[in-house]
Structure formats: C-alpha cells, structure tokens
Design a protein around this motif. Sequence first.
Motif, PDB file in Angstrom:
ATOM      1  N   VAL A   1       0.838  -1.203   0.000  1.00 44.33           N
ATOM      2  CA  VAL A   1       0.000   0.000   0.000  1.00 44.33           C
ATOM      3  C   VAL A   1       0.872   1.253   0.000  1.00 44.33           C
ATOM      4  O   VAL A   1       0.617   2.219  -0.733  1.00 44.33           O
ATOM      5  CB  VAL A   1      -0.948  -0.016   1.212  1.00 44.33           C
ATOM      6  CG1 VAL A   1      -1.630   1.346   1.382  1.00 44.33           C
ATOM      7  CG2 VAL A   1      -1.998  -1.108   1.061  1.00 44.33           C
TER       8      VAL A   1
ATOM      9  N   SER B   1      -5.114   4.351 -10.063  1.00 40.22           N
ATOM     10  CA  SER B   1      -4.676   3.091 -10.680  1.00 40.22           C
ATOM     11  C   SER B   1      -3.251   2.743 -10.277  1.00 40.22           C
ATOM     12  O   SER B   1      -2.926   1.568 -10.041  1.00 40.22           O
ATOM     13  CB  SER B   1      -4.787   3.179 -12.208  1.00 40.22           C
ATOM     14  OG  SER B   1      -3.957   4.221 -12.714  1.00 40.22           O
TER      15      SER B   1
ATOM     16  N   GLY C   1      -3.179   1.554  -6.519  1.00 35.56           N
ATOM     17  CA  GLY C   1      -3.724   0.233  -6.251  1.00 35.56           C
ATOM     18  C   GLY C   1      -2.978  -0.899  -6.921  1.00 35.56           C
ATOM     19  O   GLY C   1      -3.154  -2.074  -6.538  1.00 35.56           O
TER      20      GLY C   1
END
Length: 535
Positions: free
Chosen positions: A411, A433, A436
Amino acid sequence: MISAATLPAPTAAARTGILLRFHLRRNRSMVLWWTIGIVALYYATAAGVDSLYPTQADLDSAAAAMSANNAFVAMAGPPRALDTVGGQTAWQASAFGSVAIGLMAMFLVGRTTREDEERGRSELVLALPVGRLATATAAAILTAGATVLVGVLITASLVAFGLPVAGSVSLGLSAALAGMVFGSATAVMAQVFPTTRGVYAASGGLIGAAYVLRAIGDVGNGVLSWLSPIGWGQAMRPYAGEIWWPALLSVVAVVISAVLVVMMFDRRDEGAGLWTPGPGPSTAGRTLSGPVGLAWRLQRGSIVGWSFGMLLCGFAYGTIGDDVEPVIGDSGYASDLFGQAGPSLTDSFYASSVLMLALIASGFAVSSAMRPHREESEGRTEALLATGLSRLRWAGAHGLMTLAGALLALVATGIGLGLGYGTFTGDWSETGSLAGAPIAYLPALLCLSGVVAVVYGWANRYTAIAWIGLVFCVAIYVLAPVLRIPEWVSNISPFSHVPQVPAVDLDLVPLLWLAAVAVILTAAGTLGLMRRDMD
C-alpha cells in the motif's frame, strides 16, 4: 624429545591470527554472498547502461532527463558525466553500493563482536591466554579484508567490462572506504549498546542518516553531502575527472573510530555496554497480553521501516512521470524489458516498475516469515511454549504480522507511486490506478512466505535456504525477457501469474489461485511445525 610444556607460547599476533581464521570460517558464506551480490550490482549496472543506451544520442538524452530530475539526484547522487557509460554506472550504483557494503560491514562487525559477547562466546575465548582486544582486532581485520576484496573485485569487473581504469579504481576504492567507515562506526556502537539489536539499530540508523544527508545535500547546495561517507565517495568523481583527496576523509573517520573503540573498551565490562538500559515496567501492557501483541512488538520496527522505505521507492519511480522514453532509451533490451506488458511504453514501464517494487517488498515478506526461526534458534520460543501458549497461536501471530506488513508495504508503495506521478506531471487522474497496482502482488508475496513456512516447519536448520525462492523470482524478472527462458520455467515464479497492472486490466482468477497456493504452503509448514521437536 621436547615436551609440550617446553614449547614457546603463541605470540599475540599468532593468537589474533587464530581468531581471524575462526571468524573467517564462521562468516565465509556471508562474505561470499555479500561480495557476489555487491560486485554483481556494479557489473549489472554497467551492462544495463550499455544495453539501454547503445548510442551517444541515447546517452545524451538520458543525461538531460536525469540531471533535471531532483528526485533522481536525491536517490542516486550528483549527476556527473551522465553522457558516458562510466558516469552512468557510478551515478546509478555508487549510493546503493555504499549502503550495501556498509550493511555487510555492519553485520560482520556486529556478529563477531557484540553478538559473541551477548551469547557468551567471547567470554570463553577470553578465558584463554589472549588479550582483551584480540577478538576486536580479528573482527576489524576480517571486515577490512572483506571490504577491500569487494572494492578490488568491483574495479576488476568494471575494467574487464571495458570502462576506464582510473574511474574503476576510484569507484572500487570509494565502495571499500564506505564499508570501512560504516564497519568502524559499528564497532563504536558495539561498545555503547549492550545488545546486538541495539547495535544494528544504531548502525543502520547511521547508514540511513548518511544516505539522507547526501540526498538533501545533493539537491541543495551540497554542504550536507560532506557530512556523509557516501558523499565522500561520490566526491571522488569516478569517470568524471577523478580527484583522490576525499578518500582521506574516510581514512580519518576510520582512525578516529578505532581510537574511540580502544578508549571505550577499557571503560566497560565484558558483555556490557557503556549505555545501560533502565529496568522495564513491572507488568506488561495490554498490548503484550497475547501472542499477537508480542509478535507486533518484535516486528514493528521492520514493518514501519520497510513501509517507509517502499513509500520513498514508489515516490522516486513516480517522479519519472510520463517522460519515460528518454530515461529508459529505445534499445532492444528496453523493449524486451519494458515493452512486454502493454502497447503504451509509459504503461508498460510502470507495470514493470510495480513488479520490480513488489519484488523488493518481497524481501520483507521473506525476512518476516523467518522471524519464528530466529526466535526459536535463540532460545526464546521454549519459554513461551512452556506456558499455555500453543504452537499454532504462536506461529499464527507471526504469520499475521507477515500478512499485515506485506500488505502495508505494498500500500505504501502504491501511495508513493501515485504521489510521485501526480506531483511531477500535475495529472492526478492516474493516481488511483497506480496506487492500487502493487496490491495485486500480495498473493505472490505470500507464496514466498509460504515457502519459508514449509522449510521452517519441516527443517528449521535450513530455513535460510528459502531466500533462494526470492532470488529465483528476481532472476526470472531480469533474465527471462533477454535469454528467452522457457515459459514453463518462468511460470514457476508466482509473479509471472499476476496481471501487470496498470498496463492490463486486473484479473482476479490467477490471484485467487496464488492465494490458494499460499494457504496450502503455509498449512504444510504449520503441519511440520506441529509434528517436529522445537529447535
């Protein structure tokens, strides 16, 4: 006939030589693999630069793009002679190479000094007719010899590749001196702190501070770079009109550290440090009331450190923005490495970058999964299991830390990647995008930690062999596009089955299969742990 009693006693130098051979025998594998890895870093960098930028025009374009990017300067160092293969090699490899050889020296000194004292081995040696400084002297000679060996091999490999001799000598010398400085600083920390963990934390922090000072100084006016041993090596300007006097700064630092070690050594007891921690609280807090809290306490430093490091790595890659082609070149090697994931070079570059960053984050997953092995080998697990704590709950708590830490590292990587891209380009539409994309590799990381679980569960003694899994995955990533490795071999790597987002759409099916494999591996390792004797 001469009796043993009439034979002359070994001299102090002979006793130190015996201890040196003993240290070398214990640490030969560590020295070998660190040496191979560091030399390979420099040689692979030179080979990669030569392949990515086959023409002078490619080098000129890359030099202009990289010199103008402050994030690149902070990450690698002052841009000098970037329009040459040698200059690019020194720029890309010197900072990270100095950190790597500094870590090698840190572990060598820590293992042969403070760890030996902490485990009682040093006291057994000192019961023999040796001087108190014999062990420290042998450790210093071993570390200096290892760093010199690495420096010589760096020089030889770059000269063999075809780079100028003077620049290669300068680059190898700067690496060796960085290792000696950080190794001698670790020897000082070994006199101050009474535990190996404290020595590694302080020395690792010193290496990190040296890197940060160099980064801030290189982006700014350059003053802070002169406070960093890494900056001293880069100030020798390999392949950019070499100057040699900055090497004296490293020599002076090593001499000062050696004097401090001797002074401190005479002022402390064997097994103790100059700094003695106070007694802890009489009762444990609520967070330490169970195995999960204890596992978090043991692993929180590495979880936070890895996450912050991956955040910075992601940000550095994100600052390349959409200016990809001048940086990576348009050679056949670049097309093989970055042009395989999608039709857009920018998307393919970031897909490959996310894969590379996920491989780096895998280092945490593997090391975290090995934490139970360390706890058991150092004798702390038996005391825990002598209470009502079961093996399953104990191992499960550490497995939970591996899962949470791996997810947090990925993350953080995505956040850094998105922030870097948006900050550099001003286009925040791609942030989601990019942020993630790294999370898709979580099942692949857990497959590697599952391999560790299997080896640890069934053969605790050989747990370190599980690092081969990560090495294999990295080799597949680097070599498969170039050497045309058979597909069935590439498919052994779990990373080969992860959709390369953001260049392609996310497909959950292969991720679910990888998650199932990770669960099976972890269960198999747990079964072995439940069946065997501890330690």
